[in-house]
Every structure is written in C-alpha cells, then in structure tokens.
Write a protein that holds these residues in place. Structure first.
Motif, PDB file in Angstrom:
ATOM      1  N   GLY A  11      -9.760  25.244  37.604  1.00 34.72           N
ATOM      2  CA  GLY A  11      -9.929  24.599  36.295  1.00 34.72           C
ATOM      3  C   GLY A  11     -10.947  23.491  36.357  1.00 34.72           C
ATOM      4  N   SER A  13     -14.123  23.378  35.217  1.00 35.60           N
ATOM      5  CA  SER A  13     -15.247  23.306  34.282  1.00 35.60           C
ATOM      6  C   SER A  13     -15.132  22.159  33.297  1.00 35.60           C
ATOM      7  N   LEU A  16     -10.017  17.057  33.572  1.00 32.58           N
ATOM      8  CA  LEU A  16      -9.667  16.446  34.857  1.00 32.58           C
ATOM      9  C   LEU A  16     -10.301  17.201  36.031  1.00 32.58           C
ATOM     10  N   LEU A  36     -12.591  29.661  34.091  1.00 32.24           N
ATOM     11  CA  LEU A  36     -12.756  30.884  33.300  1.00 32.24           C
ATOM     12  C   LEU A  36     -14.233  31.260  33.215  1.00 32.24           C
ATOM     13  N   SER A  39     -17.608  29.201  31.178  1.00 33.12           N
ATOM     14  CA  SER A  39     -17.024  27.911  30.813  1.00 33.12           C
ATOM     15  C   SER A  39     -17.950  26.748  31.159  1.00 33.12           C
ATOM     16  N   ASP A  62     -10.248  34.454  35.571  1.00 29.19           N
ATOM     17  CA  ASP A  62      -9.101  34.127  34.734  1.00 29.19           C
ATOM     18  C   ASP A  62      -7.879  34.224  35.632  1.00 29.19           C
ATOM     19  N   LEU A  63      -7.309  33.101  35.981  1.00 31.28           N
ATOM     20  CA  LEU A  63      -6.225  33.076  36.976  1.00 31.28           C
ATOM     21  C   LEU A  63      -4.900  33.604  36.444  1.00 31.28           C
ATOM     22  N   ASN A  89      -5.463  22.493  39.845  1.00 28.89           N
ATOM     23  CA  ASN A  89      -5.543  21.667  38.636  1.00 28.89           C
ATOM     24  C   ASN A  89      -5.410  22.467  37.339  1.00 28.89           C
ATOM     25  N   TYR A 154       5.917  23.538  28.611  1.00 31.47           N
ATOM     26  CA  TYR A 154       4.945  22.804  29.429  1.00 31.47           C
ATOM     27  C   TYR A 154       5.657  21.876  30.429  1.00 31.47           C
ATOM     28  N   LYS A 158       5.791  21.937  34.598  1.00 29.56           N
ATOM     29  CA  LYS A 158       5.378  20.808  35.439  1.00 29.56           C
ATOM     30  C   LYS A 158       6.541  20.312  36.318  1.00 29.56           C
ATOM     31  N   GLY A 185       0.116  10.464  33.146  1.00 28.29           N
ATOM     32  CA  GLY A 185       0.516  10.408  31.738  1.00 28.29           C
ATOM     33  C   GLY A 185      -0.662  10.959  30.947  1.00 28.29           C
ATOM     34  N   ILE A 187      -4.177  11.693  29.439  1.00 24.91           N
ATOM     35  CA  ILE A 187      -5.557  11.531  29.913  1.00 24.91           C
ATOM     36  C   ILE A 187      -6.467  12.036  28.797  1.00 24.91           C
ATOM     37  N   THR A 189      -8.931  14.003  28.081  1.00 22.43           N
ATOM     38  CA  THR A 189      -9.745  15.047  28.712  1.00 22.43           C
ATOM     39  C   THR A 189     -10.500  15.911  27.705  1.00 22.43           C
ATOM     40  N   ASN A 190      -9.789  16.422  26.702  1.00 22.15           N
ATOM     41  CA  ASN A 190     -10.471  17.293  25.738  1.00 22.15           C
ATOM     42  C   ASN A 190     -10.053  16.892  24.325  1.00 22.15           C
TER      43      ASN A 190
END
Ligand SMILES: NC(=O)c1ccc[n+]([C@@H]2O[C@H](COP(=O)([O-])OP(=O)(O)OC[C@H]3O[C@@H](n4cnc5c(N)ncnc54)[C@H](OP(=O)(O)O)[C@@H]3O)[C@@H](O)[C@H]2O)c1
Length: 285
Positions: A11, A13, A16, A36, A39, A62-63, A89, A154, A158, A185, A187, A189-190
């Motif tokens: 992950g 691309s 994080l 992916l 990406s 694609d995992l 990640n 989710y 985790k 906590g 982040i 990111t996107n």
C-alpha cells in the motif's frame, strides 16, 4: 547476485504507505513498493530514485486477489531480493453504519486487512530469517482497542492485527525477527479521512497527525524493538485513560463520539475510501 537488503512496503502509493517509502528512503533503505495497478507507484519510485541513493522496485498487485501474495513471493525469489524489513501497511478503512456497507466491501476489507497481512508475513518469514536482525511492522489502528459503532468490521480487522502481531513477536524473536504493531489514531492521509477527521470533537481533532510524523515515529519505534507503537502524545493519553476509566464511562464516550459523526448525505461517499466506493458501486469484484 547481490547482497543488498530491501524493505517491502504494501500500500505504498498513497497515504501512510507513501510516507513510509519516503521515510525509509531518507534512511537509505532499498525499497520494494507494492500497491494496486495504476496507482502512481512508478511515479513515486522515479521521484525516490532521483532524490535518494537507493534501489526501488515496484510491484503492482491487488492483494485481495487469490494467489496474489504467492505471486509477490515468486517475484521476490526470481529477483533474488533479500528482505530485512516488511511493512504490512495496505488496508481499507470505512466509517459507516454497518447496515450501509456492502458484503463486497466487508469481504474485501477482511481479505486485505487480515488475510493478506497474515499470508504475506508467513510467506516472507524464511527470507527475513536469513537476514537478521530483521523487522516486521504491521499497521493496526487505535480502533483495535475500542468497541466502535460505524467501524465494526474495520475495528475487528485491526484487533486481529494487534493480537496477531503481539503473539507472533513472542514466537519469532528467538530467530532474530522483531515484530511491532503500529496503532495510530487519525491520520490526514486521503480526502475521505481528512473530511472525517474534520468532524471529530476538539480533543480528537488535536490528536490527528500527518502521515510523515507517524511514519517517522513508527520506524524509530520499530528499530527500538517496541511491541506496540502508539504515535502522538494525545493518543498516548487516550491509552492511559482507557486503562483507568470504567467500562461504562468508556462506552458512553466512544458511542457519543461516533454518533456525533453526523454527516451530510453529500459527503457520505467521501467517508469511504476511494477503494470502498468502487467496491460499493460494483466496480471491483
Ligand atoms: N488514515 C488513518 O486515519 C488511519 C488511522 C489508523 C490506521 N490507519 C491504517 O494505515 C494504513 C494506511 O492507511 P491510509 O489512510 O494511508 O490509506 P490510503 O490512503 O487509502 O492508502 C492505502 C494504500 O493501500 C493500497 N491498497 C488498497 N487496496 C489495495 C489492494 N487490494 N492491494 C494492494 N494495495 C492496496 C492503496 O493503493 P491505491 O492508491 O491504488 O488505492 C494505497 O497505496 C491502513 O492499514 C489503515 O487501516 C489509517
């Protein structure tokens, strides 16, 4: 034949993972970056090659696809790459009422967050064992410690990562492999996460970090051999409160926080990652 050591980041691309790639490059670590297809991974690799004296290999996979992790292992073996650090990640997040998530979304979330992490760790263990001291960093979340509405699946994925990492650590340390779990906590990111983070209460907002900060703290913690890495002062205060407060108080605080994430319908789509939206719309099987 070469003896260079590599760090594999899944992950890589975006978000994080991209910050991990840059943090490792700054530490002169050679990289195998996985994400992916299409990406932007190759553009990131070119940028790193131009700016840092490190080798970068990109593998677009694609995992969640069956046998994709085995395919990754074959590539690494064919290129005779020596891994010293593995950073699991890649993960799909979502913050929506359980009933609004599709079966496809939950399936893919579990496949990526749980299955791919487990299978990759298992498949690359022998390679890491040959290059000790070596390191595995699994990206969990603070969501793994709490029972949260809207993050049922989710949070559970985790929690699995948390338990898996801490148990594995005990078993492989004697082979010279150090395992840490990162539990961040919020982040920024996107786009979807930035929007979500804006809706948090003031204290939670204060706890939100940038991916570069988190990656730096995580790598330092990994090389110090920490079992659990919780980045940020406020997040660590939350962890202390978690140990001190009675269960019913914590339950009220967390359900109040999640219920207050009232989101305008226009923004609902944004609270799912791009990947989650594609799955929900049936663009990804
Ligand atoms: N953001 C937060 O607030 C937060 C908090 C705690 C923990 N985390 C965890 O941190 C990790 C990274 O999160 P992020 O916010 O940086 O996510 P992100 O911005 O959505 O990036 C996820 C990365 O994983 C890749 N990816 C997604 N599905 C994949 C698949 N099937 N196969 C291979 N790669 C795939 C993405 O590639 P594409 O770019 O092609 O989609 C991207 O590179 C996740 O494990 C997440 O659970 C995030």
């Amino acid at each position: 034949m070469h003896n260079k050591m590599y760090t594999l980041i899944t992950g890589a691309s975006e978000g994080l993972g991209k910050s991990f790639a840059l943090e490792c490059a700054m530490r002169n670590m050679n990289l195998v970056l996985v994400a992916l297809p299409d990406s932007g991974l190759n553009e990131l690799a070119d940028f790193i090659r131009r700016n840092f004296p490190v080798s970068v290999i990109t593998l677009e996979r694609d995992l969640t696809e069956p046998l994709s992790c085995e395919g990754l292992l074959s590539e690494i073996q064919n290129q005779d790459l020596h891994l010293q650090v593995l950073i699991n990640n890649a993960g799909i997040g979502s913050t929506i009422p359980f009933a609004e998530g599709t079966v496809e979304l939950y399936e893919r979330q579990i496949r990526l967050n749980v299955l791919a992490t487990t299978i990759i760790t298992r498949l690359f263990l022998e390679n890491l064992e040959r290059n000790t001291p070596s390191y595995i960093l699994n990206v969990g979340s603070m969501a793994s410690f709490f029972f949260l509405q809207r993050k049922e699946v989710y949070g559970a994925t985790k929690s699995y990562i948390h338990f898996f990492s801490r148990s594995l650590r005990k078993g492989v340390i004697r082979d010279g492999i150090h395992v840490s779990v990162l539990c961040p906590g919020g982040i920024n990111t996107n786009l979807s996460v930035i929007l979500l983070n804006r809706k948090l209460g003031w204290l939670s907002k204060l706890a939100v970090m940038n991916p570069e900060q988190v990656a730096a703290v995580a790598m330092a913690g990994l090389f110090k051999g920490k079992a659990v890495i919780v980045p940020g002062v406020i997040n660590n205060i939350f962890m202390v409160l978690d140990r001190l407060l009675p269960e019913f108080v914590k339950a009220r605080i967390t359900s109040y926080g999640m219920k207050n994430l009232k989101v305008d319908d226009r923004y609902k789509r944004l609270l799912m990652s791009e990947t989650a939206i594609s799955i929900a719309e049936g663009k990804m099987a």
